[in-house]
Design a protein around this motif. Structure first.
Motif, mmCIF file in Angstrom:
data_model
loop_
_atom_site.group_PDB
_atom_site.id
_atom_site.type_symbol
_atom_site.label_atom_id
_atom_site.label_comp_id
_atom_site.label_asym_id
_atom_site.label_seq_id
_atom_site.Cartn_x
_atom_site.Cartn_y
_atom_site.Cartn_z
ATOM 1 N N SER A 77 0.825 -1.208 0.000
ATOM 2 C CA SER A 77 0.000 0.000 0.000
ATOM 3 C C SER A 77 0.861 1.260 0.000
ATOM 4 C CB SER A 77 -0.928 -0.013 1.219
ATOM 5 O OG SER A 77 -1.762 1.129 1.221
ATOM 6 N N ALA A 78 1.880 1.277 0.871
ATOM 7 C CA ALA A 78 2.769 2.440 0.953
ATOM 8 C C ALA A 78 3.521 2.647 -0.364
ATOM 9 C CB ALA A 78 3.750 2.259 2.105
ATOM 10 N N ALA A 79 3.944 1.531 -0.981
ATOM 11 C CA ALA A 79 4.672 1.622 -2.255
ATOM 12 C C ALA A 79 3.821 2.303 -3.320
ATOM 13 C CB ALA A 79 5.089 0.231 -2.719
ATOM 14 N N LEU A 80 2.535 1.961 -3.372
ATOM 15 C CA LEU A 80 1.647 2.571 -4.359
ATOM 16 C C LEU A 80 1.405 4.048 -4.060
ATOM 17 C CD1 LEU A 80 -0.987 -0.285 -4.812
ATOM 18 C CD2 LEU A 80 0.791 0.421 -6.425
ATOM 19 N N GLU A 81 1.324 4.385 -2.781
ATOM 20 C CA GLU A 81 1.077 5.782 -2.398
ATOM 21 C C GLU A 81 2.224 6.707 -2.808
ATOM 22 O OE1 GLU A 81 -0.502 7.005 1.432
ATOM 23 O OE2 GLU A 81 -1.150 4.947 1.819
ATOM 24 N N TYR A 82 3.460 6.213 -2.727
ATOM 25 C CA TYR A 82 4.605 7.111 -2.896
ATOM 26 C C TYR A 82 5.472 6.827 -4.122
ATOM 27 C CZ TYR A 82 3.120 8.935 1.503
ATOM 28 O OH TYR A 82 2.348 9.522 2.469
ATOM 29 N N LEU A 122 18.094 -3.711 -2.955
ATOM 30 C CA LEU A 122 16.783 -3.072 -3.072
ATOM 31 C C LEU A 122 16.839 -1.569 -2.810
ATOM 32 C CD1 LEU A 122 14.532 -5.800 -1.404
ATOM 33 C CD2 LEU A 122 14.536 -5.124 -3.816
ATOM 34 N N CYS A 123 17.851 -1.134 -2.059
ATOM 35 C CA CYS A 123 18.019 0.300 -1.785
ATOM 36 C C CYS A 123 18.846 1.003 -2.856
ATOM 37 C CB CYS A 123 18.678 0.500 -0.423
ATOM 38 S SG CYS A 123 17.576 0.187 0.972
ATOM 39 N N SER A 169 16.083 0.069 -9.374
ATOM 40 C CA SER A 169 15.314 1.293 -9.596
ATOM 41 C C SER A 169 13.904 1.074 -10.150
ATOM 42 C CB SER A 169 16.089 2.227 -10.534
ATOM 43 O OG SER A 169 16.390 1.574 -11.754
ATOM 44 N N TYR A 170 13.621 -0.124 -10.673
ATOM 45 C CA TYR A 170 12.289 -0.405 -11.227
ATOM 46 C C TYR A 170 11.533 -1.428 -10.368
ATOM 47 C CZ TYR A 170 8.870 -0.423 -15.074
ATOM 48 O OH TYR A 170 7.734 -0.272 -15.850
ATOM 49 N N ILE A 171 11.967 -1.576 -9.114
ATOM 50 C CA ILE A 171 11.342 -2.549 -8.210
ATOM 51 C C ILE A 171 10.708 -1.811 -7.041
ATOM 52 C CG2 ILE A 171 11.713 -4.551 -6.717
ATOM 53 C CD1 ILE A 171 14.181 -5.220 -8.421
#
Length: 250
Positions: A170-175, A228-229, A234-236
């Motif tokens: 959810s947070a990933a989609l928000e930001y 991942l950081c 960059s596209y994940i």
């Protein structure tokens, strides 16, 4: 040779031991300045020493991830000292095996607070700090127990870790549109101090069920978090990376 995270600033919660400590050191090896947050001061300062030994700057801030004011202060202090926040590994957590009907409300609340509420609080204060400098990358600690499989006696832990994956998505989609990527990792059986509680024969039986026929190392999870950081990922975003030697695909 330049590191994957040169010039970046990272926070690691639960950085006083195990996967948190290994990740803090790996962040440092890749060029990031690291702020270690944990409840245990002596162990946290030892991680600072190891980070400096790895060639980077570090700071320990005693933090209870269930306390909003302490998380807010952690992020504020990080930005005050280093000027920015680029990466975070929200790693603090624990699980205590207790049969469901014998679990007290206090038992339940303490595990949900650390494992799930603590991740939400970290996101709540990390994200605004990252937005001020154009974005960043966050990795939340989930677990194969609760996100892919479950274990008896770990009802609160499993519920919390499953919640971490939902929260991450959810947070990933928000930001995403604002330059912040948010992912999770779900380690399997990793060779850390936690496994010291198991008898040797039990560990051997557990290891035999893993397709790679060995336990994972904390450094192997750390490498995944750093990946991942980094710009290599960059596209994940919104993903849960399972790191379990093949255990859960059987």
């Amino acid at each position: 040779m330049a590191g994957k995270l040169d010039g970046k600033v990272a926070i690691v919660t639960g950085g006083s031991s195990g996967i948190g400590r290994a990740t803090a050191v790996t962040f440092a090896k890749e060029g990031a300045k690291v702020v270690i947050a944990a409840r245990r001061t002596e162990e946290g300062e030892e991680t600072v020493r190891l980070v400096k030994e790895a060639g980077s700057e570090a700071l320990f801030i005693q933090t209870d991830v269930t306390n909003a004011a302490q998380i807010e202060a952690l992020v504020k202090k990080t930005v005050e000292i280093y000027g920015r926040l680029d990466c975070a590994f929200n790693n603090a957590g624990f699980g205590k095996p207790i049969p469901l009907t014998e679990r007290t409300e206090e038992d339940w609340d303490s595990e949900i607070d650390v494992n799930l509420k603590g991740v939400w609080l970290c996101l709540k204060y990390e994200i605004p700090a990252m937005l001020k400098t154009g974005g960043g990358a966050i990795v939340n600690m989930a677990s194969m127990g609760g996100t892919v499989i479950a274990a008896p006696g770990l009802s609160a832990y499993s519920a919390a870790k499953g919640g971490v994956v939902g929260l991450t998505r959810s947070a990933a989609l928000e930001y995403a549109s604002q330059g912040i990527r948010i992912n999770a990792v779900s380690p399997g059986l990793i060779s850390t101090d936690i496994l010291a509680n198991f008898r040797e024969e039990v560990l051997q039986e557990m290891t035999a069920t893993i397709p790679l026929k060995r336990l994972g190392e904390a450094e192997e999870v750390a490498e995944a978090v750093v990946f991942l950081c980094s710009n290599a990922a960059s596209y994940i975003t919104g993903q849960n990376l399972v790191i379990d030697g093949g255990y859960t695909v059987q």
